[in-house]
Write a protein that holds these residues in place. Structure first.
Motif, mmCIF file in Angstrom:
data_model
loop_
_atom_site.group_PDB
_atom_site.id
_atom_site.type_symbol
_atom_site.label_atom_id
_atom_site.label_comp_id
_atom_site.label_asym_id
_atom_site.label_seq_id
_atom_site.Cartn_x
_atom_site.Cartn_y
_atom_site.Cartn_z
ATOM 1 N N LEU A 118 0.827 -1.204 0.000
ATOM 2 C CA LEU A 118 0.000 0.000 0.000
ATOM 3 C C LEU A 118 0.867 1.262 0.000
ATOM 4 C CD1 LEU A 118 -2.862 -0.803 2.549
ATOM 5 C CD2 LEU A 118 -3.103 -0.463 0.080
ATOM 6 N N LYS A 119 1.929 1.237 0.802
ATOM 7 C CA LYS A 119 2.814 2.404 0.896
ATOM 8 C C LYS A 119 3.589 2.619 -0.402
ATOM 9 C CE LYS A 119 3.332 1.829 5.900
ATOM 10 N NZ LYS A 119 4.209 1.293 6.957
ATOM 11 N N VAL A 120 4.056 1.521 -0.996
ATOM 12 C CA VAL A 120 4.791 1.640 -2.260
ATOM 13 C C VAL A 120 3.850 2.120 -3.364
ATOM 14 C CG1 VAL A 120 6.046 0.375 -4.046
ATOM 15 C CG2 VAL A 120 6.544 -0.060 -1.634
ATOM 16 N N LYS A 121 2.627 1.609 -3.372
ATOM 17 C CA LYS A 121 1.673 2.016 -4.406
ATOM 18 C C LYS A 121 1.321 3.492 -4.300
ATOM 19 C CE LYS A 121 -2.491 0.674 -6.857
ATOM 20 N NZ LYS A 121 -3.291 1.901 -6.780
ATOM 21 N N ALA A 122 1.279 4.008 -3.080
ATOM 22 C CA ALA A 122 1.015 5.449 -2.909
ATOM 23 C C ALA A 122 2.105 6.271 -3.603
ATOM 24 C CB ALA A 122 0.950 5.794 -1.424
ATOM 25 N N ILE A 123 3.339 5.757 -3.548
ATOM 26 C CA ILE A 123 4.464 6.443 -4.211
ATOM 27 C C ILE A 123 4.372 6.287 -5.726
ATOM 28 C CG2 ILE A 123 6.970 6.463 -4.528
ATOM 29 C CD1 ILE A 123 7.162 5.473 -1.569
ATOM 30 N N THR A 124 4.210 5.058 -6.194
ATOM 31 C CA THR A 124 4.184 4.841 -7.651
ATOM 32 C C THR A 124 2.996 5.556 -8.299
ATOM 33 O OG1 THR A 124 3.068 2.702 -7.347
ATOM 34 C CG2 THR A 124 5.472 2.676 -7.576
ATOM 35 N N ASP A 125 1.862 5.592 -7.606
ATOM 36 C CA ASP A 125 0.695 6.309 -8.131
ATOM 37 C C ASP A 125 0.989 7.800 -8.273
ATOM 38 O OD1 ASP A 125 -0.782 4.002 -8.262
ATOM 39 O OD2 ASP A 125 -2.146 4.496 -6.610
ATOM 40 N N ARG A 126 1.732 8.330 -7.313
ATOM 41 C CA ARG A 126 2.056 9.754 -7.327
ATOM 42 C C ARG A 126 2.868 10.127 -8.565
ATOM 43 N NH1 ARG A 126 2.905 10.044 -2.116
ATOM 44 N NH2 ARG A 126 5.154 9.843 -2.021
ATOM 45 N N TYR A 127 3.662 9.199 -9.048
ATOM 46 C CA TYR A 127 4.510 9.470 -10.215
ATOM 47 C C TYR A 127 3.987 8.810 -11.493
ATOM 48 C CZ TYR A 127 7.696 11.283 -6.736
ATOM 49 O OH TYR A 127 8.240 12.030 -5.711
ATOM 50 N N GLY A 128 2.798 8.218 -11.403
ATOM 51 C CA GLY A 128 2.202 7.605 -12.580
ATOM 52 C C GLY A 128 2.975 6.408 -13.101
ATOM 53 N N ILE A 129 3.571 5.638 -12.186
ATOM 54 C CA ILE A 129 4.401 4.488 -12.555
ATOM 55 C C ILE A 129 3.671 3.198 -12.167
ATOM 56 C CG2 ILE A 129 6.594 3.294 -12.067
ATOM 57 C CD1 ILE A 129 7.783 6.103 -11.531
ATOM 58 N N PRO A 130 3.607 2.217 -13.077
ATOM 59 C CA PRO A 130 2.927 0.964 -12.740
ATOM 60 C C PRO A 130 3.660 0.203 -11.634
ATOM 61 C CG PRO A 130 3.277 1.160 -15.125
ATOM 62 C CD PRO A 130 4.088 2.228 -14.475
ATOM 63 N N LEU A 131 2.887 -0.374 -10.714
ATOM 64 C CA LEU A 131 3.451 -1.217 -9.664
ATOM 65 C C LEU A 131 3.115 -2.673 -9.957
ATOM 66 C CD1 LEU A 131 4.792 -1.720 -6.892
ATOM 67 C CD2 LEU A 131 2.520 -1.395 -5.861
ATOM 68 N N ILE A 132 4.146 -3.504 -9.995
ATOM 69 C CA ILE A 132 3.999 -4.940 -10.177
ATOM 70 C C ILE A 132 4.333 -5.612 -8.839
ATOM 71 C CG2 ILE A 132 4.801 -6.958 -11.488
ATOM 72 C CD1 ILE A 132 3.486 -4.830 -13.248
ATOM 73 N N ILE A 133 3.555 -6.613 -8.467
ATOM 74 C CA ILE A 133 3.832 -7.372 -7.249
ATOM 75 C C ILE A 133 4.450 -8.710 -7.634
ATOM 76 C CG2 ILE A 133 2.866 -8.380 -5.148
ATOM 77 C CD1 ILE A 133 2.570 -5.330 -5.225
ATOM 78 N N ASP A 134 5.558 -9.053 -7.016
ATOM 79 C CA ASP A 134 6.230 -10.322 -7.293
ATOM 80 C C ASP A 134 5.471 -11.474 -6.629
ATOM 81 O OD1 ASP A 134 8.515 -11.923 -8.234
ATOM 82 O OD2 ASP A 134 8.964 -12.145 -6.117
ATOM 83 N N ASP A 135 5.100 -12.469 -7.415
ATOM 84 C CA ASP A 135 4.508 -13.736 -6.942
ATOM 85 C C ASP A 135 3.099 -13.639 -6.361
ATOM 86 O OD1 ASP A 135 6.906 -14.891 -7.647
ATOM 87 O OD2 ASP A 135 7.579 -15.238 -5.591
ATOM 88 N N ARG A 136 2.831 -12.638 -5.567
ATOM 89 C CA ARG A 136 1.632 -12.634 -4.726
ATOM 90 C C ARG A 136 0.411 -12.049 -5.458
ATOM 91 N NH1 ARG A 136 2.571 -13.412 0.843
ATOM 92 N NH2 ARG A 136 0.297 -13.356 0.892
ATOM 93 N N VAL A 137 -0.357 -12.935 -6.070
ATOM 94 C CA VAL A 137 -1.580 -12.517 -6.758
ATOM 95 C C VAL A 137 -2.554 -11.872 -5.773
ATOM 96 C CG1 VAL A 137 -3.560 -13.319 -8.114
ATOM 97 C CG2 VAL A 137 -1.309 -14.308 -8.513
ATOM 98 N N ASP A 138 -2.624 -12.429 -4.558
ATOM 99 C CA ASP A 138 -3.557 -11.883 -3.560
ATOM 100 C C ASP A 138 -3.221 -10.444 -3.198
ATOM 101 O OD1 ASP A 138 -1.189 -12.809 -2.343
ATOM 102 O OD2 ASP A 138 -2.182 -13.331 -0.456
ATOM 103 N N ILE A 139 -1.923 -10.168 -3.033
ATOM 104 C CA ILE A 139 -1.504 -8.797 -2.694
ATOM 105 C C ILE A 139 -1.762 -7.866 -3.873
ATOM 106 C CG2 ILE A 139 0.449 -7.325 -2.031
ATOM 107 C CD1 ILE A 139 -0.322 -9.224 0.203
#
Length: 210
Positions: free
Chosen positions: A52-73
């Motif tokens: 959630l914290k990383v996504k808040a950062i990537t969203d701020r800069y318009g950068i896609p966030l990929i999660i490694d392995d964890r489909v649920d996350i």
């Protein structure tokens, strides 16, 4: 289409959350084009909160966030996508879970795996380790194999594993979509300076491959 050219894969190392998030933010500010959160340890709750914290950062800069392995996350935080390896759920199953619009990355060290992943719905492939790396214990992939994987599929291929500023020139004549980098950015003394230096080199070899 996502821009995979300068692909940051995170490593937590021994950082506290504040330091870790600061590094990610500086990298986003400086010009990484996509970020993958890779957390191999920790509870589901802890990884969820970090995502959630990383996504808040990537969203701020318009950068896609990929999660490694964890489909649920990935689904829980509504990340842009997920990246899976050989020992995760089958590619077609993951595609069914995340739906048609999220990015699905798949690790592929052989042409057979690459073609199967493409057929089952992968959006891009990660191939490597191209050089020896302390991040993940895995055999080194030859440049011939990298070329073969690129030629075997129509989706983008990202090189990963031990890639640093001083060996980026090795990809000058290889039409990869980008380079995935971990420690060279996460452990940089000056993150912004390092990302900008990598950006210049990536732009140089990309111009030669277009």
């Amino acid at each position: 289409m996502a821009d995979y050219s300068l692909y940051l894969v995170t490593g937590s190392y021994d950082y506290d959350d504040q330091t870790f998030l600061q590094i990610v933010e500086e990298a986003c500010q400086a010009g990484v084009t996509i970020v993958q959160l890779r957390e191999k340890t920790g509870t589901t709750q802890a990884i969820y909160q970090k995502a959630l914290k990383v996504k808040a950062i990537t969203d701020r800069y318009g950068i896609p966030l990929i999660i490694d392995d964890r489909v649920d996350i990935c689904l829980a935080v509504d990340a842009a996508g997920v990246h899976i390896g050989d020992d995760e759920l089958p590619v077609h199953v993951v595609r069914g879970l995340i739906g048609p619009t999220k990015i699905l990355g798949v690790s592929a060290k052989t042409t057979a795996r690459a073609q199967q992943a493409e057929q089952e719905g992968a959006d891009y492939l990660g191939t490597g380790a191209m050089f020896e790396t302390q991040t993940k214990q895995t055999p080194v992939t030859s440049f011939e194999t990298l070329q073969a994987v690129i030629q075997a599929v129509k989706i983008p291929v990202v090189a990963i594993g031990g890639i640093k500023e001083d060996n980026l020139a090795s990809f000058q004549d290889i039409p990869i979509a980008g380079v995935a980098i971990v420690s060279e950015i996460m452990k940089a003394i000056d993150v912004k300076e390092k990302v900008q230096a990598l950006q210049k080199k990536v732009a140089y070899w990309r111009s030669g491959n277009e």
